[in-house]
Design a protein around this motif. Structure first.
Motif, PDB file in Angstrom:
ATOM      1  N   LEU A 147       0.831  -1.208   0.000  1.00  0.00           N
ATOM      2  CA  LEU A 147       0.000   0.000   0.000  1.00  0.00           C
ATOM      3  C   LEU A 147       0.860   1.251   0.000  1.00  0.00           C
ATOM      4  O   LEU A 147       0.614   2.197  -0.767  1.00  0.00           O
ATOM      5  CB  LEU A 147      -0.916  -0.017   1.228  1.00  0.00           C
ATOM      6  N   VAL A 167      -1.843   2.988  -8.419  1.00  0.00           N
ATOM      7  CA  VAL A 167      -3.242   2.697  -8.079  1.00  0.00           C
ATOM      8  C   VAL A 167      -3.443   1.197  -7.892  1.00  0.00           C
ATOM      9  O   VAL A 167      -4.133   0.757  -6.964  1.00  0.00           O
ATOM     10  CB  VAL A 167      -4.192   3.231  -9.174  1.00  0.00           C
ATOM     11  N   THR A 193      -4.361  -0.529  -4.270  1.00  0.00           N
ATOM     12  CA  THR A 193      -5.549  -1.359  -4.096  1.00  0.00           C
ATOM     13  C   THR A 193      -5.180  -2.776  -3.693  1.00  0.00           C
ATOM     14  O   THR A 193      -5.837  -3.387  -2.835  1.00  0.00           O
ATOM     15  CB  THR A 193      -6.372  -1.403  -5.400  1.00  0.00           C
ATOM     16  N   ILE A 238      -4.372  -2.935  -0.043  1.00  0.00           N
ATOM     17  CA  ILE A 238      -5.586  -2.952   0.779  1.00  0.00           C
ATOM     18  C   ILE A 238      -6.187  -4.351   0.799  1.00  0.00           C
ATOM     19  O   ILE A 238      -6.578  -4.873   1.852  1.00  0.00           O
ATOM     20  CB  ILE A 238      -6.618  -1.939   0.241  1.00  0.00           C
ATOM     21  N   ASP A 271      -9.966   4.147   6.575  1.00  0.00           N
ATOM     22  CA  ASP A 271     -11.061   3.215   6.312  1.00  0.00           C
ATOM     23  C   ASP A 271     -12.022   3.163   7.491  1.00  0.00           C
ATOM     24  O   ASP A 271     -13.233   3.045   7.316  1.00  0.00           O
ATOM     25  CB  ASP A 271     -10.499   1.811   6.035  1.00  0.00           C
ATOM     26  N   ILE A 306     -10.594   2.955  -7.074  1.00  0.00           N
ATOM     27  CA  ILE A 306     -10.237   2.064  -5.975  1.00  0.00           C
ATOM     28  C   ILE A 306     -11.351   1.065  -5.655  1.00  0.00           C
ATOM     29  O   ILE A 306     -11.106  -0.134  -5.507  1.00  0.00           O
ATOM     30  CB  ILE A 306      -9.890   2.870  -4.709  1.00  0.00           C
ATOM     31  N   LEU A 345     -11.834  -1.700  -8.407  1.00  0.00           N
ATOM     32  CA  LEU A 345     -10.630  -2.511  -8.479  1.00  0.00           C
ATOM     33  C   LEU A 345     -10.487  -3.398  -7.239  1.00  0.00           C
ATOM     34  O   LEU A 345     -10.092  -4.566  -7.337  1.00  0.00           O
ATOM     35  CB  LEU A 345      -9.396  -1.613  -8.624  1.00  0.00           C
ATOM     36  N   LEU A 346     -10.835  -2.857  -6.090  1.00  0.00           N
ATOM     37  CA  LEU A 346     -10.790  -3.634  -4.855  1.00  0.00           C
ATOM     38  C   LEU A 346     -11.810  -4.760  -4.891  1.00  0.00           C
ATOM     39  O   LEU A 346     -11.557  -5.872  -4.424  1.00  0.00           O
ATOM     40  CB  LEU A 346     -11.040  -2.723  -3.647  1.00  0.00           C
ATOM     41  N   HIS A 375      -9.975  -8.271  -4.287  1.00  0.00           N
ATOM     42  CA  HIS A 375     -10.148  -8.845  -2.953  1.00  0.00           C
ATOM     43  C   HIS A 375     -10.435 -10.353  -2.973  1.00  0.00           C
ATOM     44  O   HIS A 375      -9.768 -11.119  -2.266  1.00  0.00           O
ATOM     45  CB  HIS A 375     -11.231  -8.089  -2.179  1.00  0.00           C
TER      46      HIS A 375
END
Length: 213
Positions: free
Chosen positions: A34, A129, A133, A136, A150, A197, A200-201, A205
């Motif tokens: 990150l 970026v 992501t 994260i 967050d 973000i 993409l997350l 994830h």
């Protein structure tokens, strides 16, 4: 990794240690990745996320970017505690210290790295970026305390009954306003980070989750 999966391994000698070790590794690795992503967006020079822009803007007056990551994060920990009417989540200090030191370290390593061509700025920004992501997605697998930024979204959501998306927007607008005041790097990159973000997350994830499992 599910919530505290290492508890499921109580009956297996060493199971807790292995699973906990994996969570700790995911947490630290995610925060380091990150911090690298944040550094790339800063070096690209086309604008950063609102909170990162605030930290860069503040660093123009005093201290380093990483130091402000820690200081602003600590202030957010206190604000989150007030909004949630709970004790401050001091465990989250670990996350901001790792990210703050990571950003300063990456910036130091990349001091001599300059981007001459405009197209390279967008390429480096894209890498930033993605890494931001990905970091994260990795650190979330640990199910430890989220970074204060967050957690601010969660605190606003619970305190004022706003939807998570709206709560996130409120936090970003607050950071954006302060970043403008302190002349942080606001630009097209800020817009990209704000809107990229989330999707993409959402994609990364579950992929990271399967790898960690």
């Amino acid at each position: 990794m599910g919530n505290y999966d290492f508890y499921k391994s109580k009956g297996h000698k060493g199971g807790i240690h292995i699973s906990l070790t994996k969570r700790i590794f995911s947490y630290i690795l995610g925060l380091v990745v990150l911090s690298f992503g944040i550094t790339c967006t800063i070096k690209a020079g086309i604008g950063t996320g609102a909170w990162d822009a605030l930290n860069v803007g503040l660093s123009k007056h005093l201290f380093t970017v990483g130091t402000w990551v820690i200081l602003v994060g600590f202030i957010l920990i206190l604000i989150n505690a007030i909004l949630l009417k709970a004790k401050p989540d001091f465990f989250a200090i670990l996350s901001i210290v790792i990210v703050g030191l990571g950003v300063d370290s990456w910036l130091l390593l990349l001091t001599s790295f300059s981007i001459e061509f405009f197209i390279w700025r967008y390429l480096i920004f894209g890498v930033g970026v993605f890494c931001l992501t990905l970091g994260i997605a990795i650190y979330l697998q640990a199910n430890f305390a989220p970074v204060p930024i967050d957690n601010l979204m969660i605190a606003i959501h619970k305190r004022f009954g706003l939807r998570m998306g709206a709560a996130k927007t409120v936090g970003e607008l607050l950071a954006l306003t302060l970043a403008i005041v302190f002349k942080g790097p606001i630009g097209v990159g800020t817009i990209i980070v704000t809107f990229a973000i989330g999707p993409l997350l959402h994609f990364l994830h579950p992929l990271v989750q399967r790898i960690v499992k």
